[in-house]
Design a protein around this motif. Structure first.
Motif, PDB file in Angstrom:
ATOM      1  N   TRP A   1       0.909  -1.195  -0.116  1.00 25.15           N
ATOM      2  CA  TRP A   1      -0.042  -0.006   0.150  1.00 25.15           C
ATOM      3  C   TRP A   1       0.873   1.241  -0.052  1.00 25.15           C
ATOM      4  O   TRP A   1       0.472   2.069  -0.608  1.00 25.15           O
ATOM      5  CB  TRP A   1      -0.683   0.020   1.032  1.00 25.15           C
ATOM      6  N   GLU A   2       1.970   1.332   0.722  1.00 26.51           N
ATOM      7  CA  GLU A   2       2.882   2.530   0.853  1.00 26.51           C
ATOM      8  C   GLU A   2       3.204   2.764  -0.613  1.00 26.51           C
ATOM      9  O   GLU A   2       3.383   4.012  -1.088  1.00 26.51           O
ATOM     10  CB  GLU A   2       4.046   2.277   1.452  1.00 26.51           C
TER      11      GLU A   2
ATOM     12  N   ARG B   1      -8.778  -5.019  -2.124  1.00 22.72           N
ATOM     13  CA  ARG B   1      -9.249  -5.195  -0.710  1.00 22.72           C
ATOM     14  C   ARG B   1      -9.264  -3.899   0.014  1.00 22.72           C
ATOM     15  O   ARG B   1      -8.567  -3.121   0.160  1.00 22.72           O
ATOM     16  CB  ARG B   1      -8.375  -6.118   0.116  1.00 22.72           C
ATOM     17  N   ARG B   2     -10.524  -4.015   0.798  1.00 23.79           N
ATOM     18  CA  ARG B   2     -10.903  -2.576   1.502  1.00 23.79           C
ATOM     19  C   ARG B   2     -10.123  -2.685   2.900  1.00 23.79           C
ATOM     20  O   ARG B   2     -10.074  -3.539   3.456  1.00 23.79           O
ATOM     21  CB  ARG B   2     -12.081  -2.405   1.640  1.00 23.79           C
ATOM     22  N   SER B   3      -9.529  -1.567   3.188  1.00 25.35           N
ATOM     23  CA  SER B   3      -8.932  -1.332   4.890  1.00 25.35           C
ATOM     24  C   SER B   3      -8.753   0.245   4.992  1.00 25.35           C
ATOM     25  O   SER B   3      -8.777   1.137   3.909  1.00 25.35           O
ATOM     26  CB  SER B   3      -7.555  -1.836   4.855  1.00 25.35           C
ATOM     27  N   PRO B   4      -9.117   0.544   6.175  1.00 29.76           N
ATOM     28  CA  PRO B   4      -9.011   2.047   6.656  1.00 29.76           C
ATOM     29  C   PRO B   4      -8.157   2.878   6.241  1.00 29.76           C
ATOM     30  O   PRO B   4      -8.416   4.010   5.791  1.00 29.76           O
ATOM     31  CB  PRO B   4      -9.245   2.112   8.234  1.00 29.76           C
TER      32      PRO B   4
ATOM     33  N   GLU C   1     -17.682  -0.224   7.281  1.00 30.28           N
ATOM     34  CA  GLU C   1     -16.858  -1.365   7.842  1.00 30.28           C
ATOM     35  C   GLU C   1     -16.334  -0.829   9.130  1.00 30.28           C
ATOM     36  O   GLU C   1     -16.277  -1.351  10.223  1.00 30.28           O
ATOM     37  CB  GLU C   1     -16.012  -2.063   7.053  1.00 30.28           C
ATOM     38  N   PHE C   2     -15.757   0.601   9.254  1.00 27.19           N
ATOM     39  CA  PHE C   2     -15.216   1.128  10.280  1.00 27.19           C
ATOM     40  C   PHE C   2     -16.266   1.393  11.215  1.00 27.19           C
ATOM     41  O   PHE C   2     -15.873   1.230  12.486  1.00 27.19           O
ATOM     42  CB  PHE C   2     -14.414   2.439   9.764  1.00 27.19           C
ATOM     43  N   GLU C   3     -17.193   2.135  11.095  1.00 25.26           N
ATOM     44  CA  GLU C   3     -18.409   2.178  11.866  1.00 25.26           C
ATOM     45  C   GLU C   3     -18.917   1.004  12.602  1.00 25.26           C
ATOM     46  O   GLU C   3     -18.963   0.954  13.670  1.00 25.26           O
ATOM     47  CB  GLU C   3     -19.724   2.966  10.975  1.00 25.26           C
TER      48      GLU C   3
END
Length: 350
Positions: free
Chosen positions: A206-207, A273-276, A329-331
């Motif tokens: 991701w970086e 893929r989802r991530s915060p 998803e975070f919520e």
């Protein structure tokens, strides 16, 4: 029976037959003086007129043969002119010529964001994802540049007219697209648009992707608003009105693969893929593509380029969905985690 004597036009054509003359192989007609160029083009016109007015029974085999030789020669001349005036567009020059335009666009976008919430923006994009271009704001940000000098464009059109009139449309398009696509590919390379598959992009850390997203946003603006738009204009200048939508065909032959390469990056991010930690970069990508959409609609307005427009709209919709999904998803994660209150002594009480 002796074969008919060659006409003056046929003699001019045969004089430049590269298969029969060493001098003709070493020299190019269109690098010479204008009088010589016009003399050759007039000879081609005369042969085409003779062929179109003759019946099958009285048409001369020498005329037909001379016309084929002329078409082969014009194809070589067409390729040589393109190669002589083709080079990748300088990224620094492109940036300089468009930075004021981009700054204005970004300022307007920030104002729009300040006036409405992200949720409303996403809902608006989703509800209009299948609408026509009239649903998007009009664009004045396209900045076309001259990719080839005007005198060379004139010569290219002169050749294209005669090749297409003689039934050599396919050959003309193939030569044009092969040369111009190489130039577009070189320009994309200068703009750091890499040839990566969707799978390759999704396997990157991701970086690394964060840096590539910043570069992609800058490159996409230049590609759509300057590079692709200028290629569109060049095709129109050379081929417009020559029949069978030759300008559209040449444009798509030239641009389709580079455009897919460009948008594949955004597509890969939209389905990753989802991530915060990805949220803000996905929002940046969404805003940039949303801002570019009117220009994409304008540059790729023809029926033959519909697939590019559809791809851009679908990517935008998926980016919006990805951002909403990350927020949701975070919520949910926050709601699932019981709140804890710290008390003196370092203990936590649920």
């Amino acid at each position: 029976m002796e074969p008919p004597e060659s006409t003056a036009a046929e003699k001019i054509i045969l004089q430049w037959d590269s298969t029969a003359s060493e001098d003709a192989r070493e020299r190019m007609i269109f690098t010479g003086d204008r009088q010589e160029i016009d003399r050759y083009l007039d000879a081609v016109d005369e042969l085409q007129k003779a062929m179109s007015s003759a019946t099958l029974s009285d048409s001369s085999s020498t005329t037909s043969s001379a016309l084929q030789i002329a078409m082969a020669r014009l194809e070589d001349e067409f390729r040589n002119i393109l190669l002589s005036h083709t080079c990748p567009v300088e990224a620094d020059w492109l940036t300089e010529s468009t930075q004021l335009e981009f700054a204005s666009q970004e300022f307007e976008l920030k104002e729009e964001i300040a006036e409405s919430s992200s949720d409303k923006q996403f809902e608006h994009q989703e509800s209009n994802s299948s609408s026509t271009s009239s649903c998007y704001k009009t664009t004045s940000s396209i900045r076309e540049v001259d990719l080839i000098p005007s005198d060379a464009v004139y010569d290219l059109r002169c050749i294209a007219e005669r090749m297409i009139a003689a039934g050599y449309l396919r050959e003309c398009i193939q030569v044009y697209a092969s040369v111009r696509k190489s130039a577009v590919d070189a320009s994309l390379k200068k703009l750091n648009v890499e040839k990566l598959s969707i799978g390759d992009i999704q396997r990157l850390e991701w970086e690394t992707l964060e840096t590539k997203i910043r570069r992609w946003i800058r490159a996409a603006k230049i590609c759509v608003r300057v590079l692709f738009a200028s290629e569109r204009r060049l095709c129109e200048e050379i081929f417009e009105g020559l029949g069978n939508s030759a300008d559209d065909a040449c444009f798509m032959e030239t641009i389709k693969s580079p455009a897919i390469q460009l948008f594949n990056f955004a597509e890969a991010i939209s389905i990753s893929r989802r991530s915060p930690e990805k949220l803000f970069k996905i929002l940046d990508l969404h805003d940039a593509l949303s801002d570019l959409l009117p220009d994409i609609e304008s540059v790729f307005e023809s029926k033959s380029s519909e697939s590019i427009r559809v791809q851009a709209v679908e990517i935008l919709s998926r980016l919006a969905e990805a951002a909403r999904g990350i927020l949701s998803e975070f919520e949910n994660a926050v709601l699932r985690e019981p709140s804890k209150v710290a008390v003196p002594g370092g203990r936590f009480i649920p």
